[in-house]
Structure formats: C-alpha cells, structure tokens
Scaffold this active site. Sequence first.
Site, PDB file in Angstrom:
ATOM      1  N   MET A  21       2.111   4.876  -0.319  1.00 30.05           N
ATOM      2  CA  MET A  21       1.811   4.575  -1.721  1.00 30.05           C
ATOM      3  C   MET A  21       2.402   3.217  -2.068  1.00 30.05           C
ATOM      4  SD  MET A  21       2.376   8.236  -3.691  1.00 30.05           S
ATOM      5  CE  MET A  21       3.841   8.739  -2.759  1.00 30.05           C
ATOM      6  N   ALA A  22       1.553   2.322  -2.523  1.00 29.07           N
ATOM      7  CA  ALA A  22       1.981   0.961  -2.847  1.00 29.07           C
ATOM      8  C   ALA A  22       3.038   0.972  -3.941  1.00 29.07           C
ATOM      9  CB  ALA A  22       0.788   0.121  -3.282  1.00 29.07           C
ATOM     10  N   CYS A 103      -8.140   3.129  -0.241  1.00 26.58           N
ATOM     11  CA  CYS A 103      -7.585   2.622  -1.499  1.00 26.58           C
ATOM     12  C   CYS A 103      -8.708   2.219  -2.449  1.00 26.58           C
ATOM     13  CB  CYS A 103      -6.665   1.432  -1.236  1.00 26.58           C
ATOM     14  SG  CYS A 103      -5.932   0.776  -2.758  1.00 26.58           S
ATOM     15  N   LYS A 142      -7.394   6.269   7.134  1.00 31.03           N
ATOM     16  CA  LYS A 142      -7.358   7.091   5.922  1.00 31.03           C
ATOM     17  C   LYS A 142      -8.574   6.728   5.091  1.00 31.03           C
ATOM     18  CE  LYS A 142      -4.165   8.761   2.361  1.00 31.03           C
ATOM     19  NZ  LYS A 142      -4.833   8.516   1.076  1.00 31.03           N
ATOM     20  N   GLY A 204      -4.782  14.937  -1.220  1.00 31.12           N
ATOM     21  CA  GLY A 204      -5.437  15.094  -2.516  1.00 31.12           C
ATOM     22  C   GLY A 204      -5.009  16.328  -3.281  1.00 31.12           C
TER      23      GLY A 204
END
Length: 321
Positions: A21-22, A103, A142, A204
């Site tokens: 996660m950025a 993303c 991903k 998710g």
Amino acid sequence: MQKTVALGPLVLKNQLFLAPMAGITNLPMRIISREGGASFAFTEMVSVNGLTREGRKSFDLLKSSAEDRPIGMQLFGDDPEMLAEAARLVEEYGELIDINMGCPVRKVVGTGAGSALMKDPQKVGRIVRSVRGATRLPLTIKIRTGWVCGDDTFLEVGKIAQEEGCDAVTLHPRSRAQMFEGKADWSRIAELKSALSIPVIGSGDLFSAADVAGMLAETGCDAVMVARGAMGNPWIFREALSLLAGEEPAPPTVQERLAVSRRHLELFAEFAGGRVALMEMRKHLSWYSKGLPGAAQFRAAVNRIESAPELIRAMEEFFDA
C-alpha cells in the site's frame, strides 16, 4: 497447524500476507504486521522509472531488515524492458518481485501502468516474459478483474501470466472503474483459482478474521493479501490464524493497543527520524484508536502535537483511560 504456501521456490509459513500500500506499508508497518502473524509482506509500489534513473528515493522504498524478511518488492511501470531492468537492479534487495497491474489511481494508470495493463493482455504477456527472463526470483502479478465492469480480462491475463512463467497471481476482484467502491466479488477469485495451476492469492474486503477465513473457504485460494484491514489492526493476522486453527480469536486489549502503538512509533523514529515518526504516527493512531470511546477527540489532539514525549503522554492517557 499453519498451512504453508509455495511461491516458486519460496515457501511461506502461513497463508496470510500484508498487501503493498503506497504511503503505508513501509518498514515499520511491515514489522508490526509480521509480529501480528503475517508470514509475508510487500514494499510500497516502486516506480521502474525511478529505479532505472538511479532515484535514491525509489531505492529507499526497498529498505528492509532481518526481521522484515522474506520481502516482496512491488514494481510498477508499463515498459517490458524497463521492468526487466528494474528487476535486475532490485534482485539483491528481497526474495520476490511483484508487478502491479491493479493500482487504479489516475497518476499510475495515466502512464499506462497499474490497472491500465488490464486493457492489454498481450502486453501483460510481454512484460511477464521480459521480467521472467531477467530474474531468478519468484515472480508474481497483482491484478483487478478488468478496466471497467463487464470488461473482464482477468482470466485471460491470469492464463497468459502463467504461460509466461509467473509463479502466482493476486486478484483484487473489482474493476478499475469501481476503485474501492461496492463489494469485492470473491466468486471471481474462485473462477481464477479453477482456471490456473499456479497459486492464486485473494484480496479485497478483508477487514476481520472472519473475512479472511471466509475468503479462503469460499474461493479455495492459496493465500490472502490483507490491505486496508491491517491499518491500525495488525491483530487481524493473529486472530485469523486462531480462527483457521479452530480456536477462539483473542481481540487486542486496550493495553496491547498502547504497547503496539508505542512500538510502531519507536520503529518509525529508528527508521526515519523523530520528525517523520511524529507526522506518520498521526494517521496510524487514527486507525489504532478507531472504535474506541473518545477517538475523535484523541485524533484531533494528536494532530496538534509537536513532540514525541507529548505524543506518548497523549497515547498513554487515551489508551489507559
């Protein structure tokens, strides 16, 4: 007994991973999640443009430690040769390379990277082939279900990736158009699992131990990748492992929330210095305090604090109240 997962030659001790996660899954967050029970974690997304142009900030995102291994390094870009070169450059920094094809944010898809790649399965094939030829490390991708709802390319992309030498595929079952809205359709993970012989990792809407156990049971996926559900909640891994072992999960006590929050602050200070630690912990404390009485007032107070001792006092007063 925990079920192991093999991603190529890399064998992981359980099925629970921390997602990339950025701005969030930096070294302190990864260590906290591993201590909570995650067997594997990924760096934040790293731009291949930054890596290949010797951007120090890009390489800084790969910083790790002995307690943060094994580590997956997530790259993003859209050029097969640049991705291959980036893979060669980062080989010594970790144990697995993941290519981000999911993303949805505009600044990523605007360059043709991230979930924009779901529009071009043949390009995905060229990317996987190129990177596979450049590295000995396990290679994963991903993905999302597709670019827009109904334009589902995930099965085609998954099959192409498998044919080109990918070791596993992670699916977040939303389209790019959905962003993070609506409900993730876990049945798509089951479809992908049925279509591939390599491991499938599900992602998710994993916000509780029950969600983790439910996804594994409903989809048959080989592992799960927890993202937003781990923010301020590293215990999700421990609780899920208990549930999967047939035991009653033990939720964190308020004292444990304080202890882990303090550990998180200490790791940040060690990793990035006191000022960065103070700024970064503001958002993490908003997650650690979520659902507790007085959380809104605590968050407001934390955002005004300008020193570590003052922050620690506020944490102690809040969590010990």
